[in-house]
Write an enzyme that holds these catalytic residues in place. Sequence first.
Site, mmCIF file in Angstrom:
data_model
loop_
_atom_site.group_PDB
_atom_site.id
_atom_site.type_symbol
_atom_site.label_atom_id
_atom_site.label_comp_id
_atom_site.label_asym_id
_atom_site.label_seq_id
_atom_site.Cartn_x
_atom_site.Cartn_y
_atom_site.Cartn_z
ATOM 1 N N HIS A 299 64.951 -20.418 -19.873
ATOM 2 C CA HIS A 299 63.823 -20.963 -20.639
ATOM 3 C C HIS A 299 63.461 -22.387 -20.214
ATOM 4 C CE1 HIS A 299 64.432 -17.573 -23.383
ATOM 5 N NE2 HIS A 299 63.282 -17.882 -23.945
ATOM 6 N N GLU B 173 53.959 -9.215 -20.815
ATOM 7 C CA GLU B 173 53.261 -10.246 -20.039
ATOM 8 C C GLU B 173 52.421 -9.657 -18.917
ATOM 9 O OE1 GLU B 173 56.364 -10.440 -21.083
ATOM 10 O OE2 GLU B 173 56.333 -12.193 -22.399
HETATM 11 C C1 LIG Z 1 59.695 -11.547 -21.536
HETATM 12 C C2 LIG Z 1 59.739 -12.440 -22.718
HETATM 13 N N1 LIG Z 1 58.607 -12.685 -23.403
HETATM 14 C C3 LIG Z 1 58.627 -13.477 -24.489
HETATM 15 C C4 LIG Z 1 59.795 -14.060 -24.904
HETATM 16 C C5 LIG Z 1 59.814 -14.940 -26.137
HETATM 17 N N2 LIG Z 1 60.526 -14.231 -27.204
HETATM 18 C C6 LIG Z 1 61.836 -14.428 -27.428
HETATM 19 S S1 LIG Z 1 62.434 -13.434 -28.595
HETATM 20 C C7 LIG Z 1 60.928 -12.739 -28.883
HETATM 21 C C8 LIG Z 1 60.781 -11.685 -29.922
HETATM 22 C C9 LIG Z 1 61.656 -10.515 -29.660
HETATM 23 O O1 LIG Z 1 61.598 -9.627 -30.726
HETATM 24 P P1 LIG Z 1 62.530 -8.360 -30.812
HETATM 25 O O2 LIG Z 1 62.648 -7.730 -29.461
HETATM 26 O O3 LIG Z 1 62.061 -7.528 -31.913
HETATM 27 O O4 LIG Z 1 63.980 -8.951 -31.137
HETATM 28 P P2 LIG Z 1 64.449 -9.781 -32.422
HETATM 29 O O5 LIG Z 1 64.294 -11.217 -32.069
HETATM 30 O O6 LIG Z 1 63.645 -9.352 -33.572
HETATM 31 O O7 LIG Z 1 65.910 -9.478 -32.584
HETATM 32 C C10 LIG Z 1 59.972 -13.294 -28.039
HETATM 33 C C11 LIG Z 1 58.548 -12.934 -28.015
HETATM 34 C C12 LIG Z 1 60.953 -13.821 -24.129
HETATM 35 N N3 LIG Z 1 62.129 -14.391 -24.445
HETATM 36 N N4 LIG Z 1 60.906 -13.004 -23.063
#
Ligand SMILES: Cc1ncc(C[n+]2csc(CCOP(=O)(O)OP(=O)(O)O)c2C)c(N)n1
Lengths: 323, 325
Positions: B126, B57
């Site tokens: 959230h 971000e």
């Molecule tokens: C700082 C932040 N930005 C965006 C989000 C929204 N978000 C939640 S999970 C996610 C994807 C995360 O992917 P990864 O780290 O690969 O973990 P996975 O869900 O694949 O286990 C996003 C973009 C968030 N929770 N926190």
Amino acid sequence: MNKLEAEDIYYLMVLGRAFEYAAKENYMKGNISGFLHLDIGQEGFSVAAIKAFEKGDIFSTYREHIMAMARDIETKAIMAELFGKQTGVSGGKGGSMHLFEPSRFFYGGDAIVGGHIPNAVGCAYARALQGNEDGVMVIFGDGATNGGAFFESLNIAATHKLPLLFLCENNEYAIGTNIKRAAPFREQAKKAEPYMLTYTVDGMDAKAVYETVRKAQIQIQEGHGPVFVEAFTCRYEGHSVSDSNAYRSPQEMNHCKVKDPLEKFKKELQEKWLCSEREIKSIEAKAQKAVDEAVEYAENSPEPELDALFENVFYEERKNVVS
Amino acid sequence: MLYREALNKALDEVMNADDTVVTLGEDVGLYGGSFRVTEGLVEKYGEKRVIDTPIAELSIVGNAVGMAIGGLRPVAEIMTGNFSLLAFDQIINHMAKLRYMSNGKITLPMVVRFPQGVSRQLAAQHSESYEQMLSAVPGLRVLSVSDVNYAYHALKYAVLSDDPVIFIEHELLYNKKGEVNFSQNLDPFKARIAKEGSDITIVSYLKMVDDVMLAVPEIEKELGCSCEVIDLCSLNPVDYESLKHSIEKTSRLVMVEEDHKTGGYGAQIVSWAAEEMFYTLDAPPLRLAGEDVPIPYNRSLELASIPTPESITRDIVTWGKKNDV
Ligand SMILES: Cc1ncc(C[n+]2csc(CCOP(=O)(O)OP(=O)(O)O)c2C)c(N)n1
Ligand SMILES: [Mg+2]
């Protein structure tokens, strides 16, 4: 790993999968709401990593139900948390993404991507200061390795030689964005290479994950400083229950599911530990029963009292001074 | 048209008319946006102008600032406002201040869009709202859209404006239906009279405007009065003129917001009224806001933590009876 431990790992994997399907079903029924991130397909990774990291502190993400179970947090208390009940791990105030149990050295349950990594660094610092050698393990996804918190943590942990295991669950997706579109290479361990020892492992192979994490923790205990482990996994479902998963083709899904971790580890039980079909069936039945009981427990548990809304904002309650 | 479709249409039109407009954020391209606001744009304008970013971000906003310096008009999407905190340095120290520090030599035509607020059981990390912090930063325009027609016009305005704009949406409004009057010439900084009335001025913004509208029939019945409902639309600058007109007519003010009460945005409106409208008011202003607690997961607790149509009705009726409305 001995036979009993292997059976326990298989039990937890089956328990985890049955739990996740039960959670999904109860989401559809309206008993669970909000975000629900399922770990189906990654059970072997989650269980084996937690079991291999025998002692020490664990910091994880919102995709943590199975990890919490593997850390001996009660299945029924986890299900009750998903139902938002008073008997839940976090009293119904946290939900699926926020499971915390300090008595088991399990600290969530964090839903800000990458946000918990600096916390784990701080905890590792505390453990080093206290002379505790078990160290800390922080689990995060491939997506989290693209953020500043991750890079800052690599640098600080390596500079101070902290007892910290960075464990990356690389399922190649951050919601709908493939890792290839978010980073210049697929192996995120490359980012850690200049700073620390790194290992990559097939995350669909519970035994391999177990051995790698075990080895990493021993190295940390021996004072090598931080270690990075990356496991390649496949999540079978959408990012959360509300994600349609439409960005992955049926071919891609089939390809990703070929090495099912439960099937693979079952073979290990049969071939290496000579478990009979009956023994395996009985493990599976026990797991299903635990999940059924957890759902029943969650359904019958009370809602939190309304006063709970104001409790635990602080350790020490104070009111505004009015007159 | 749905609220999210109105935003999509606005983006589509400005991107079509001006090829310096780009949009960037997590899952805005191939995925179509978490709330489908950017759906279809990557197919039309390509991956160079509809940019999927990593989960970073600080860089999303920081890069947008640089893009604006470099001559583009970026529209950055922060997946939800909760993650904007990681970008606050960029928003406050860079986006808001470069123009002033350079004595006007740098102009930043850019927008940061984000959905926020209490949705449904998304729990403490959230569910937050950030208008109170962002409205307190000199150098940022802060728009908050609750109406579908307004969403379309305000977003178009924001993208074409040469000032940095924080564009706040509410997660529960995306599927709200409404009409868009495409030929209207709408000033997004002017408050919207959602309903005219003569006895109580109820001021609100974002989703709370809808909750107030749901509460109003019962309040009017119980108190035998008529309520005027004002949707602020712009949180900085504030259209005090419209508020003044309304309060001169009703001589009563109620401020309703979803966010935590202490230090909340509504305190600004009520303190303005205390300073400027004291002798016009027939009753002490009433401020309805969320409790000073993080938002819990459990549904009953979650609902108890914020104003709802029921609590708004109950609290305004109690206040009204006490104050001879
Ligand atoms: C700082 C932040 N930005 C965006 C989000 C929204 N978000 C939640 S999970 C996610 C994807 C995360 O992917 P990864 O780290 O690969 O973990 P996975 O869900 O694949 O286990 C996003 C973009 C968030 N929770 N926190
Ligand atoms: Mg991932």
